[in-house]
Design an enzyme around this catalytic site. Structure first.
Site, mmCIF file in Angstrom:
data_model
loop_
_atom_site.group_PDB
_atom_site.id
_atom_site.type_symbol
_atom_site.label_atom_id
_atom_site.label_comp_id
_atom_site.label_asym_id
_atom_site.label_seq_id
_atom_site.Cartn_x
_atom_site.Cartn_y
_atom_site.Cartn_z
ATOM 1 N N LEU A 144 -98.962 0.392 -0.278
ATOM 2 C CA LEU A 144 -98.522 0.341 -1.730
ATOM 3 C C LEU A 144 -97.073 0.085 -1.663
ATOM 4 O O LEU A 144 -96.461 0.893 -1.045
ATOM 5 C CB LEU A 144 -98.887 1.744 -2.245
ATOM 6 C CG LEU A 144 -98.674 1.589 -3.784
ATOM 7 C CD1 LEU A 144 -99.522 0.574 -4.591
ATOM 8 C CD2 LEU A 144 -98.852 3.044 -4.250
ATOM 9 N N ASP A 145 -96.658 -0.941 -2.444
ATOM 10 C CA ASP A 145 -95.125 -1.097 -2.710
ATOM 11 C C ASP A 145 -94.426 -1.466 -1.380
ATOM 12 O O ASP A 145 -93.086 -0.981 -1.632
ATOM 13 C CB ASP A 145 -94.599 -0.051 -3.510
ATOM 14 C CG ASP A 145 -95.327 0.152 -4.828
ATOM 15 O OD1 ASP A 145 -95.925 -1.073 -5.384
ATOM 16 O OD2 ASP A 145 -95.496 1.290 -5.589
ATOM 17 N N ALA A 146 -95.161 -1.668 -0.300
ATOM 18 C CA ALA A 146 -94.300 -1.799 0.746
ATOM 19 C C ALA A 146 -94.409 -3.117 1.493
ATOM 20 O O ALA A 146 -93.767 -3.593 2.503
ATOM 21 C CB ALA A 146 -94.836 -0.921 2.096
#
Lengths: 284, 284, 284, 284
Positions: free
Chosen positions: D227-229
């Site tokens: 996530l969000d990486a």
């Protein structure tokens, strides 16, 4: 809850803040915000106060009369007060560009702007569908050299009929005449597509390209008789490189224009702008 | 002219501003600046007031006593007052990097910072000549694992001997211990070379490179026991591209670090920072 | 390892990149970097190529002759080449302000600038100690109306004696004459304290204050005969508010000036700037 | 005119640029743009070339086969080529926020994005009218915990039916599953409302408020399983103060989000992004 916002400026002199705040307390008001500024070059005091008054007994008229008699006359203040009783009414003047229009109406739609937009006036028909989409009456008033004065008659009539408080030129491609400016002093907001005072006038992106600047900008200001020379409300810039063509500048500039104009509109609508000496004080 | 700056915070409640401004008027003071903020999440009121008192009769002690008795106790205020009688004394803790040091001392030299710098303490000898150049006593206190506690004794002794008001870690490459923090709560200013909370800890530019961010930053904050987690005073960022190597990031970052740290020092020295709940209120 | 950087511009035409890169391969060179730009308004091709040549046999003279004969004449190129054999020599011209001087010398000291600084020339004696600190010869050449031409004789003599490659005006408060400009075309770098073309000429911060702008800036450019109108190398801006006094603007501006000037110096020193038509192409 | 854009990466090695440019010349192509980058940490070469081929005889298939045989296999290149024959097809996934949607559709409408948008998919019905306004088919596919897999079946079916090239999550409030990511690797663009890696996950403005940062940001990145990486395409930030409430942060953030997302979409649509090692190379 009655909310009242007070904007004041006068010659700087002792005890203004204490007198005003005291007065508000005596009127059974509560101060929820106070910001102040002294312009030292000319020794002018500016203040913005947000107050709240509880109860049915509060009368705006009464407050204003008392403030005039007890405070404003003593300090020789220029002042205005605004209440939360009614929303500001904003008119949009547009031509063919839609980016500022979409940006403002998108915010309007999602209640980011605490205003009403009773009408859009345009000298072209192109953007009429957008008005329809957002449910805002759209008036097409063409402007030609020979019909300019007549067109302004119609504009003024509409603006008055809708009790417009302020006007936003969202990339309106006509020069606004003295007549309109006099009716709406410091209440016509324009967006100019350069970091003024650089590149005033027509085709600023072409001029920026020619000069080879490494930043471009946008400036929102109140309209005065001198072109692009009114009090500046908001400005922003973006870094560019030699690789930007004129059309790249125009595209990048659109992002600046819409954000800067919308910010200026928000500041004006919230009564956070005071004009003095062709400059603005922007309260936080 | 006696100048006195008042910093106040307390639970928000009616009539604080009017009471304080009235009190100042009664004390024959003039308010030259007032800024205030209410933190609505926790309902805390913050205020900064600059006042001027004329005449030989004015007594700081007298003012403070009266303020305590008549105002502060009533509103249960946390408050501090600062006068223009004496300049703040700042100590510099450094290691081997010189860019923040040069920037601060350059400003110090040209009277941009209204402070005194009685000493520089470093755990390395490298930058001793810079101290000499600017005529500031330089103390070399090496720090190793086994001598850390002893080194801190010496630091504290020097800081007390010079009556230091606040400490600036100008890229000081050692972790500051609880003992020093407790002696100087909210008075040790650090510069961290990232936009915190991203990339806390060691080697933030390496981490930024690895993560492929498009902006890098610098953060100045008060030192607390938790590493890089203290109240943030100032931050700034710069855009970067994939073409930046780690050493390019470090070079670009130096420009951010020195400007951000110097800005934080200026804000602190002018008593424009209040700390509450591990956050800062920065007055204008 | 022999490193050679090639800067080229000519009318845009097919096969330039392939011809140049091929030529370098035939000369047993390796291309480590290539950036190119086509200015579409005037159809000009620009290119910067970094190459490496191994071995003792490589001759810069030989390469340049071959490039001239086989490539440059064919495409009618304007071109220059730079090798890593010797560092650029930069002269500093200063007056009384020290912030740009400190910033440049701090970077010079920490090897951030890959140049030599053989001398500082100033029309005032004030900053002589800084030259001493950094071990750079300082020449005081006063300039008055009547001695201006004579002073320039001395400046030119010193610049030639030290084989200066380019000159940096680090807030030098004199107008540079045509004679100096002609000796160093596109090789005199100035810092102007405004976002040009706004506020050219004297006292830009005063003008910015008067106009009420919400951003201020700094611009580094090559000096040409027309004041503040030369090709722009770098610009940056900072947001300001009505609360900034003129002296606040000046203080804030110093931070912009020093960073912008140092960035321009770095770009020039690394041969990343090409000038054409009073504009710059800045290679990455 | 046939236009072909070539994106290449491979281990850095001598003569790549010369070989590729030569090959293009031999194929009777003209190079109109070339940008290249070497990632020195891992020694990877990246290049983007825009070429033009005249005449009816040019065959994309022929060019690609020849490039594969003569160049790509020799240098072990990963490469892709894109022609101007057909526009990229983009799908929009949305939920209830409209600011990114308006921004993208406004640009789409004024031909700023050189793409097609065959459909909008939303898990809520709220924004259906906006789809209608812009004449883009709107599919409402509700997502609940129990129906998530089934909903994805429908999404994938629609995406395939419309031959979608890439997906934009314009504040889509659902986590995208591995299945979708695997179908569109490095082709799902998300906007996260923080300057990543700070404040990943839910409610970043609340976290920013709590931490007391002085800047907020927005990040557009390709979606990966973590996530969000994923690889960051574009980021921007805005300065804030202690006076910003959480809802002020959210409002200010909307301006960042829409501009950053639209910039990322433009870069992707113009094939200016290469992904390697969870980072992006963004060509100019």
């Amino acid at each position: 809850m009655n909310k009242l916002t007070l904007l004041v400026h006068c010659k700087d002199q002792p005890n203004i803040i204490a007198s005003v705040t005291n007065f508000i307390v005596q009127q059974k008001g509560n101060i929820v915000y106070l910001d102040q500024h002294v312009e030292r070059e000319q020794n002018i005091f500016f203040m913005r106060v947000e107050t709240e008054f509880e109860g049915a007994k509060f009368s705006v008229q009464g407050f204003e009369n008392a403030f005039h008699n007890e405070i404003a006359s003593k300090f020789k203040m220029n002042w205005k007060s605004y209440t939360n009783e009614k929303k500001q009414k904003m008119a949009l003047l547009i031509s063919k560009y839609d980016h500022c229009l979409y940006d403002l109406l998108g915010r309007y739609n999602s209640d980011e702007l605490d205003i009403e937009i009773p009408l859009i006036i345009s000298n072209h028909k192109d953007l009429e569908p957008i008005g329809k989409t957002f449910g805002i009456p759209f008036y097409h008033i063409p402007v030609t050299k020979s019909t300019k004065s007549e067109a302004e008659d119609k504009q003024l009539e509409l603006l008055k009929a809708h009790q417009i408080d302020f006007i936003v030129l969202a990339r309106y491609m006509q020069i606004v005449s003295k007549r309109l400016i006099d009716e709406f002093p410091d209440r016509i907001i324009n967006i100019h597509h350069s970091f003024l005072p650089a590149f005033a006038g027509a085709k600023p992106y072409h001029s920026a390209f020619k000069r080879g600047v490494k930043i471009i900008g946008a400036t929102s200001h109140y309209v005065t008789e001198e072109l692009d020379a009114g009090p500046i409300i908001a400005q922003d810039v973006a870094h560019i490189t030699h690789a930007y063509s004129i059309s790249d500048l125009i595209a990048k500039g659109r992002d600046l224009e819409k954000i800067v104009l919308s910010n200026a509109v928000k500041l004006h609508a919230k009564h956070k702008v005071m004009v003095y000496n062709n400059k603005t004080v922007i309260f936080s």
